[in-house]
Scaffold this active site. Structure first.
Site, mmCIF file in Angstrom:
data_model
loop_
_atom_site.group_PDB
_atom_site.id
_atom_site.type_symbol
_atom_site.label_atom_id
_atom_site.label_comp_id
_atom_site.label_asym_id
_atom_site.label_seq_id
_atom_site.Cartn_x
_atom_site.Cartn_y
_atom_site.Cartn_z
ATOM 1 N N HIS A 126 56.739 2.870 47.262
ATOM 2 C CA HIS A 126 57.934 3.077 46.427
ATOM 3 C C HIS A 126 58.046 4.537 45.977
ATOM 4 C CE1 HIS A 126 58.088 -1.345 46.136
ATOM 5 N NE2 HIS A 126 56.789 -1.260 45.902
ATOM 6 N N SER A 142 67.207 30.250 54.094
ATOM 7 C CA SER A 142 68.513 30.116 53.463
ATOM 8 C C SER A 142 69.233 31.450 53.509
ATOM 9 C CB SER A 142 68.356 29.642 52.008
ATOM 10 O OG SER A 142 69.576 29.754 51.301
#
Length: 474
Positions: free
Chosen positions: A151, A282
Site C-alpha cells: 500500500h 528539465s
C-alpha cells in the site's frame, strides 16, 4: 524521415532499425514478390508455367518501384493489383502468369504471417537479453536487505534481489506466452478466394499435383505452416493472440518502470535509472533528474492494450468468409505494436544495465522502518515464554504508535528502546533478545534463495526460436 510530411514516431523515433526495415513498404512489396516467385516455381513443376516464364518472374523480383505502383494504385484503388501491374511490366516474358489462380490474401496473409513470426523472433531475443541483465542484477543483490512496502507503506523487509526477481518472473511468464504465440502463428495457406482452393484445383487438373502440394511448395519458402481450414484470410484471432501477449509484456515492463519511478522519488531514494553526465532533466529546473526512461516505458506501454482491443474487434467482426474493415487498421496496429514492444524492451534493458542502487539510503530506510516488522516476532516469542498475547499486543501497538510519531517528527526510530523498557516484555524476554528480534536483517525468510533459484531458471532458458530469414536474392 521526410520532414515535410507527418511520420509516425515509430518510423524514426521508437523501435529498432531491424524491425522498421521488416515492416517497411519496400520489404512488404519485396515479400509479395517472393510469394509470386514461389508460386510460379511451384506452377512450373505442375506444367502451368514454362521455365522461361518462371525464370523471368524471378529475375525481376527485386526491381521494386514504389512510385510507379502508387501512381497506378491512385487510378485503380488496389495496392496489390498495382504491384502486379508494375511487376508484370518488368517481367515481359512471364509477367502474364504472375498471380495465376491466386487471391490477394494468398499473397498478403502469407507475408504478414512471415513478418509477424520474424518480429516475434526478434522480440524474443531482446527479451532473453533483458532477462539476462535482470539475472545479473538479481544475483548481485540477492542478500541486500531492504524495506518492503505494501500500500506504499512500510511493511516487512525483503531483499533488492528478491524484488527484482518479481519483475523477472513476470517476464518469464511473458517469454513462455511469446514462445507459444510464435508457434501459433500459422499462415492462411494458398487457397484462393474463400479458402477452398477451387481455382487451384481446376488449374492443376491432369498435372498429377494437388493444391496442397502447391501450398506446401510456397509455404516452405517462408518456413510457414497452415491450419486445416481457412477463409479468405488466416484467423484474425491470431492477431489478437499475439497483440495480447505484447500487451501483457507491456504490463510487466510498466510495473517495473513504475516501481523504479517510486523508488527514485525523494521519499524513498533507493533505486534510480541511469542519468547521463550531460543529460538535461528539465528545461526550467536544472537540478531535476527526472526518470524519463521509466516514464517512457509507462507511456508507450499504454498503447499495447489499445492495439490488442482493435485486433479483438477485427476477429469478432470478420463476417463470414471475410470483410475488409480490418485492413486499414492492421496497417497500423501490427507494425506499431511490435515496434512499441521492441522500444519497451530496449529502454528497459538500458534501465536495468544502468540501474543505480543507493545502499546508504536503503540502510537508512531499513533503520527507520525495519524494527516495526520485528514486533510480531517479539510478541510470538514473548507469548511462547509465558506472556499474555492480548496484553502484549496492546503494549506493542502503543509503543509502535509512539515510535511512528517520533519518526514523523524527524527523529530516529525509538521502538527498540521503548520495548526494552516495557516491564511486561522484559518480564518474559531479555532486553538484548528484544533488540535482536527487532533487527530487520533477520526477517527476510528465504528471499535470497528464491531469488537465486529464479536466476537459475533464467539461465536455463533455451534459445528463443527464430524463423529462417528470406534471402535478399530470390
Amino acid at each position: 524521415m521526410d520532414e515535410t510530411n507527418y511520420a509516425s514516431p515509430f518510423s524514426w523515433r521508437y523501435g529498432s532499425a531491424a524491425l522498421r526495415e521488416l515492416f517497411s513498404e519496400r520489404e512488404r512489396r519485396r515479400l509479395w514478390r517472393a510469394v509470386w516467385v514461389a508460386l510460379a516455381r511451384s506452377q512450373e513443376r505442375s506444367g502451368l508455367i514454362s521455365k522461361a516464364e518462371a525464370d523471368d518472374i524471378a529475375a525481376h523480383a527485386n526491381e521494386i518501384d514504389i512510385a510507379s505502383a502508387l501512381a497506378i494504385e491512385r487510378e485503380i484503388g488496389h495496392d496489390l493489383m498495382a504491384e502486379i501491374t508494375v511487376f508484370a511490366s518488368q517481367a515481359t516474358v512471364g509477367g502474364g502468369k504472375i498471380h495465376l489462380g491466386a487471391t490477394s490474401m494468398d499473397i498478403e496473409d502469407t507475408v504478414e504471417t512471415h513478418r509477424m513470426r520474424q518480429a516475434v523472433g526478434l522480440l524474443g531475443a531482446s527479451l532473453h537479453a533483458l532477462l539476462g541483465a535482470f539475472a545479473a542484477r538479481i544475483e548481485a543483490t540477492a542478500e541486500l536487505v531492504c524495506m518492503g512496502y505494501t500500500h506504499l507503506q512500510p511493511a516487512e523487509p525483503t531483499t533488492v534481489g528478491h524484488r527484482l526477481a518479481v519483475y523477472a518472473q513476470d517476464l518469464l511468464i511473458d517469454e513462455a506466452l511469446l514462445r507459444d504465440a510464435f508457434e501459433a502463428l500459422t499462415a492462411k495457406g494458398i487457397r484462393g478466394a474463400v479458402g477452398t482452393s477451387a481455382a487451384y484445383e481446376r488449374l492443376l487438373r491432369g498435372s498429377g499435383r494437388t493444391a496442397k502440394d502447391q501450398e506446401d511448395d510456397v509455404l516452405a519458402h517462408f518456413d510457414l505452416k497452415a491450419r486445416d481450414v481457412a477463409t479468405q484470410t488466416y484467423p484474425r484471432k491470431l492477431d489478437y493472440l499475439v497483440l495480447s501477449v505484447l500487451a501483457g509484456l507491456g504490463a510487466s515492463l510498466s510495473k517495473f518502470a513504475a516501481d523504479v519511478r517510486i523508488l527514485s522519488s525523494p521519499g524513498f531514494g533507493e533505486m534510480f535509472e541511469p542519468f547521463g553526465p550531460k543529460q538535461v532533466g528539465s528545461s526550467s529546473m536544472p537540478f531535476k533528474r527526472n526518470p524519463v526512461l521509466s516514464e517512457r516505458i509507462g507511456s508507450l506501454a499504454r498503447l499495447l492494450p489499445a492495439f490488442a482491443q482493435t485486433a479483438w474487434q477485427n476477429a469478432a467482426t470478420n463476417y463470414l468468409e471475410r470483410t475488409l474493415d480490418d485492413s486499414a487498421n492492421r496497417r497500423t496496429i501490427l507494425p506499431e505494436a511490435f515496434l512499441c514492444a521492441d522500444e519497451l524492451l530496449s529502454v528497459a534493458r538500458r534501465v536495468v544495465d544502468g540501474l543505480r542502487i543507493d545502499e546508504r539510503r536503503i540502510a537508512q530506510n531499513l533503520r527507520a522502518f525495519g524494527p516495526f516488522a520485528g514486533s510480531e516476532v517479539v510478541m510470538m516469542e514473548a507469548v511462547k515464554s509465558g506472556g499474555d498475547r492480548q496484553a502484549l499486543h496492546e503494549a506493542l501497538r502503543t509503543a509502535a504508535m509512539r515510535a511512528y510519531e517520533r519518526l514523523a517528527a524527524g527523529g530516529d526510530n525509538p521502538l527498540a528502546q521503548l520495548l526494552a523498557d516495557d516491564e511486561q516484555l522484559t518480564s518474559v524476554l531479555d532486553p538484548a533478545e528484544i533488540r535482536a528480534l527487532l533487527d530487520p536483517s533477520g526477517h527476510v525468510g528465504d528471499a535470497p534463495e528464491r531469488a537465486r533459484e529464479l536466476v537459475a531458471r533464467i539461465r536455463a532458458l533455451p534459445p528463443f526460436p527464430h524463423p529462417r530469414a528470406l534471402a535478399e536474392s530470390l
